[in-house]
Design an enzyme around this catalytic site. Structure first.
Site, PDB file in Angstrom:
ATOM      1  N   CYS A   1      11.511  -0.988  -3.298  1.00  0.00           N
ATOM      2  CA  CYS A   1      11.790  -2.078  -4.481  1.00  0.00           C
ATOM      3  C   CYS A   1      11.645  -3.188  -3.750  1.00  0.00           C
ATOM      4  CB  CYS A   1      12.957  -1.675  -5.075  1.00  0.00           C
ATOM      5  SG  CYS A   1      14.447  -1.879  -4.082  1.00  0.00           S
TER       6      CYS A   1
ATOM      7  N   HIS B   1      19.079  -2.839  -5.934  1.00  0.00           N
ATOM      8  CA  HIS B   1      17.647  -2.823  -6.430  1.00  0.00           C
ATOM      9  C   HIS B   1      16.968  -4.220  -6.189  1.00  0.00           C
ATOM     10  CE1 HIS B   1      14.057  -1.054  -8.299  1.00  0.00           C
ATOM     11  NE2 HIS B   1      14.404  -1.592  -9.493  1.00  0.00           N
TER      12      HIS B   1
ATOM     13  N   ASN C   1      10.060  -4.961 -13.442  1.00  0.00           N
ATOM     14  CA  ASN C   1      10.533  -3.793 -12.598  1.00  0.00           C
ATOM     15  C   ASN C   1       9.416  -2.815 -11.948  1.00  0.00           C
ATOM     16  OD1 ASN C   1      12.264  -1.850 -11.489  1.00  0.00           O
ATOM     17  ND2 ASN C   1      13.188  -1.085 -13.392  1.00  0.00           N
TER      18      ASN C   1
END
Length: 360
Positions: A154, A289, A310
């Protein structure tokens, strides 16, 4: 010594698309074991999920609990956001946490003794107030939503989203850049699928530049650095800065000027099955994240939000995005979004021999 493991109208259309890409269900589907099994089979077919019989039976029990949770939540008439039966449907929350939100960013930063916000903030003295809303997607500075898969990269996707944004703002060209180059080559402190930090990735790109997604495509796993591509950068940056911590006004000022990399806690059930609306759900500040803020705005009833890109694919959320509540009483922001924000700086031209005509 081993290194630590880090880690408007358009929105309405996105909401409808997110619903279409998830598996809808009704009370009738929940009425019996048989109907639930049929729903599970429909879900598996939609997501092409293969299971042997023993695993299928075990996963079915997880699936039932998740469906029940989603259904009960969506019965709340006053909830500003909805959940959906997405690709994480037969995954326990613990499995989801470990595979998709496993980068303990804040913890590993403190392990290395790194202090944030010791430098300057280039947008601190900007004269005019930021616009009431902005969406860098509408301005052409955001590439399509990507999917990190079951790789803890991520941090690379967050970094690349911000670099893609500032490159478009400065050059007028939107170029899809390579997360895989960071996964394979940025290994001095970052650890590929085992996590990393965006600040380290910015430092790598400042030193080496970055090539395109087309030239160095994503592989969803750690690989050997392609040194020939490492020596042929297409896009460059000149540094990076941190947004003052725990200050949503400063974060808003930064986002008004470019997409921003941030860290959040994204491991709860609400995130796992988020579908649409402004996320106001329960979450803490155990940052796990990396994502990118690409805009902000407010709903008709005045609820303020961040537009967050995302890296879990287009099916999740509002076609890969989540709107997160903005301006809450906790200065750290919803899910810690104001704690660890940073952005690339670009003042120089890209390498002369680069070709920034890339597919998007």
């Amino acid at each position: 010594m081993a290194k630590p493991k880090f880690i408007a109208l358009a929105l309405v259309a996105l909401s409808f698309l997110s619903i279409a890409q998830s598996i809808p269900f009704t009370e009738k589907d929940l009425a019996s074991e048989d109907s639930l099994w049929n729903l599970y089979e429909k879900w598996r077919t939609h997501h092409t999920v293969a299971r042997d019989l023993d695993e299928k039976n075990r996963r079915f029990n997880v699936f039932k609990e998740n469906v029940k949770f989603i259904h009960e939540f969506n019965q709340k008439k006053d909830a500003p956001y909805k959940l959906a039966l997405n690709k994480f449907g037969d995954m326990t929350n613990q499995e989801f946490r470990s595979k998709y939100a496993g980068s303990k960013i804040q913890h590993h930063r403190s392990q290395r003794g790194i202090q944030k916000n010791t430098g300057s903030f280039m947008y601190e003295n900007v004269g005019s107030l930021p616009a009431a809303s902005i969406d860098w997607r509408a301005k052409g500075a955001v590439t399509g939503v990507k999917d990190q898969g079951q790789c803890g990269s991520c941090w690379a996707f967050s970094t690349i989203a911000s670099v893609e944004g500032i490159n478009q703002i400065k050059t007028g060209e939107l170029v899809s850049l390579s997360e895989q180059e960071l996964v394979d080559c940025d290994t001095s402190y970052n650890e590929g699928c085992n996590g990393g930090l965006m600040d380290y990735a910015f430092e790598f790109i400042q030193k080496n530049g970055i090539t395109t997604e087309d030239s160095y495509p994503y592989a969803e796993q750690d690989g050997t650095c392609a040194s020939n591509l490492l020596n042929s950068p297409v896009v460059s940056i000149d540094g990076h800065q941190d947004v003052p911590a725990n200050n949503e006004n400063a974060l808003m000022q930064a986002v008004a000027n470019q997409p921003i990399s941030v860290s959040i806690e994204a491991s709860g059930y609400g995130f796992q099955f988020y579908s649409e609306g402004v996320f106001t759900g329960r979450c803490g500040t155990e940052l796990d994240h990396g994502v990118a803020i690409v805009g902000y705005g407010a709903t008709r009833d005045g609820t303020k939000y961040w537009i967050v890109k995302n890296s879990w694919g287009e099916e999740w959320g509002e076609s890969g995005y989540i709107r997160m509540q903005r301006g809450i009483s906790d200065k750290r922001g919803k899910c810690g979004i104001a704690m660890e924000a940073s952005y690339p700086i670009k003042t120089s031209a890209n390498p002369k021999n680069s070709s920034t005509r890339d597919e998007l």
